[in-house]
Every structure is written in structure tokens, then in C-alpha cells.
Design an enzyme around this catalytic site. Sequence first.
Site, PDB file in Angstrom:
ATOM      1  N   GLU A  40      54.814  22.089  31.928  1.00  0.00           N
ATOM      2  CA  GLU A  40      55.313  23.165  32.768  1.00  0.00           C
ATOM      3  C   GLU A  40      56.606  22.721  33.454  1.00  0.00           C
ATOM      4  O   GLU A  40      56.724  21.587  33.915  1.00  0.00           O
ATOM      5  CB  GLU A  40      54.259  23.522  33.826  1.00  0.00           C
ATOM      6  CG  GLU A  40      54.623  24.722  34.669  1.00  0.00           C
ATOM      7  CD  GLU A  40      53.540  25.093  35.671  1.00  0.00           C
ATOM      8  OE1 GLU A  40      53.431  26.290  35.991  1.00  0.00           O
ATOM      9  OE2 GLU A  40      52.807  24.194  36.144  1.00  0.00           O
ATOM     10  N   LYS A  52      52.694  33.415  32.613  1.00  0.00           N
ATOM     11  CA  LYS A  52      51.586  32.899  33.426  1.00  0.00           C
ATOM     12  C   LYS A  52      50.931  34.016  34.241  1.00  0.00           C
ATOM     13  O   LYS A  52      51.600  34.723  35.003  1.00  0.00           O
ATOM     14  CB  LYS A  52      52.110  31.802  34.345  1.00  0.00           C
ATOM     15  CG  LYS A  52      51.045  31.039  35.116  1.00  0.00           C
ATOM     16  CD  LYS A  52      51.700  29.927  35.920  1.00  0.00           C
ATOM     17  CE  LYS A  52      50.684  29.037  36.613  1.00  0.00           C
ATOM     18  NZ  LYS A  52      51.363  27.972  37.403  1.00  0.00           N
ATOM     19  N   CYS A  87      48.846  25.701  33.442  1.00  0.00           N
ATOM     20  CA  CYS A  87      48.517  25.044  34.705  1.00  0.00           C
ATOM     21  C   CYS A  87      47.358  25.721  35.468  1.00  0.00           C
ATOM     22  O   CYS A  87      46.207  25.544  35.114  1.00  0.00           O
ATOM     23  CB  CYS A  87      49.772  24.933  35.567  1.00  0.00           C
ATOM     24  SG  CYS A  87      49.681  23.680  36.881  1.00  0.00           S
TER      25      CYS A  87
END
Length: 275
Positions: free
Chosen positions: A40, A114, A159
Site C-alpha cells: 500500500e 479500498k 490493508c
Amino acid sequence: MKIAAVQMLSTPRVADNLARAAALIAEAAATGAELVALPEYFCLMGERDTDKLAHAEAPGDGPIQAMLAASARANGVWLVGGTLPLRVDGRTERAHNASLVFAPDGTLAARYDKIHLFRFDDGERRYDEAATLDAGSKPVALTLHDRSGGAWRVGLSICYDLRFPELYRALAEPPCDLLLVPSAFTYPTGQAHWELLLRARAVENQCFVLAPAQGGRHENGRRTWGHTMAVGPWGEVLAVREADGEGVVLAELDAGRIAQVRAQLPALSHRVLPH
């Protein structure tokens, strides 16, 4: 198929980060890896959260995306570009945290924005991604083929998504062979939960998990957990980078191992959804 996860210690300088990423992609490809995944924000760990907005690119245009496409093509690999900021509807004040997958010919194969935006406050450290980012809304998986013609279903995540198993269940129709989790876990959350959550997602979905990470003390003072990792479908840690800083973690995708685990414990077929 050999796969590789790249660990980085990215800086506030995009050009430096792109150069290091390109070198690490080439290093991974030289080992025979056919899929290489970056962490990321491989392209930028800014001094302030808003720094990413100054470097946000329009989809399909900009130096970050150009480097990813060129590296995939030059090395003949499937390249998961960690994440980078992409503008939302051309606006300069908001971005998506996007993971782009490039095919070995350099063409864009998939994009995932995301969905779960991280917020954390322990009285000493405070983060709020929603201050600068818009959340995505759609789970994304793709099917890719290795050099021998084998097909692999790959699910994308980023993440903080790791804490939400329902996302991975949404990707499991049909089940994935590999889940990707490019990350920049904070040190305290990583120390407590990183390995635990990665292994849990592998066990629940009976598939491989590959998690490239940021690792170490960044120039902006932030410390990320690192421990870039590959996990097998029985929840076993196949490879991990214990040290901070740059490195490449390698693993082998094995369709036979996935089939063995799913045959001896057919949990995916035993799922019963509450009414």
C-alpha cells in the site's frame, strides 16, 4: 506459479519510490516470480495525509501508472501496484486509494478501490483516511493465467479490509485461489493483529494469502509493522520478512495443495447462511 510480495520503506519523494519499486519488481522477476505485488502506498508516504492529493492521478494517466505498466511489460509479470491515489471524478480535493493490476503485456487488468477506510486513535497516534479519501463500493476479483496456462482466481483487498471477513466471502463466488492484501499496517495494530488476521483469512477461505507491506520507520515519523508474508490454505506461514526495510518474499502457488485442503475439510461447501 511462483509469487512475490515486495516490502518497502517508502519516502515522501515519488520519484525515489518509483525507482526503488521498479528495481524490486525486477529483482522478484529475476527469481522466476510470475506475479509480483507491491505494498500500500508504495509510491508515497507523505509528510501529511493531504500530500497524496497533490500526487493523485487521473485513471490511465500519470507517472505512477506509467511505471507500473512499463515494469509489468519489461519483466513479463502480473503486477499488483500496491495502491496509489486516483482522483475522484476529476476533483483535486478527494481521491480513491486504488489497487491496480497490470498484465504481463502492460495492460490494465483490474482496479479495486479500498472499501474500508482506516481510523485509529490511541491518544498518541491518530489516522483518519476518510478525511482525504472516498471509499470504494465493489469487491473485485480477476482470473489470471500463468505461463503454463494454469488459471488462478485472485481476490483484491487493501490493508484495513483485512478486518472484514464479509468482503472475502463476497469474493468467494467462486472461491479464490489467492487473496492479495497490500498494506501499511501501523506498528501497534500490526504487532497485535497482522499475522492473526492473515492466517484467519487463509483458513476461512482455504486459499493462499499474499500480503506485501510497508515496514520500518518512515521519514514522516510513522512506523509501519512490515512482516510481509505469504500464508498457505491451511493457515501455515510459508514465508515472512522479519526485518524492517526493503525485501522480497517468495512463495509457490500450488493448486494441488488448495484441492487437498478443501477435500479433507470441505468447509466452503458446509457454509449455512442464517435466514
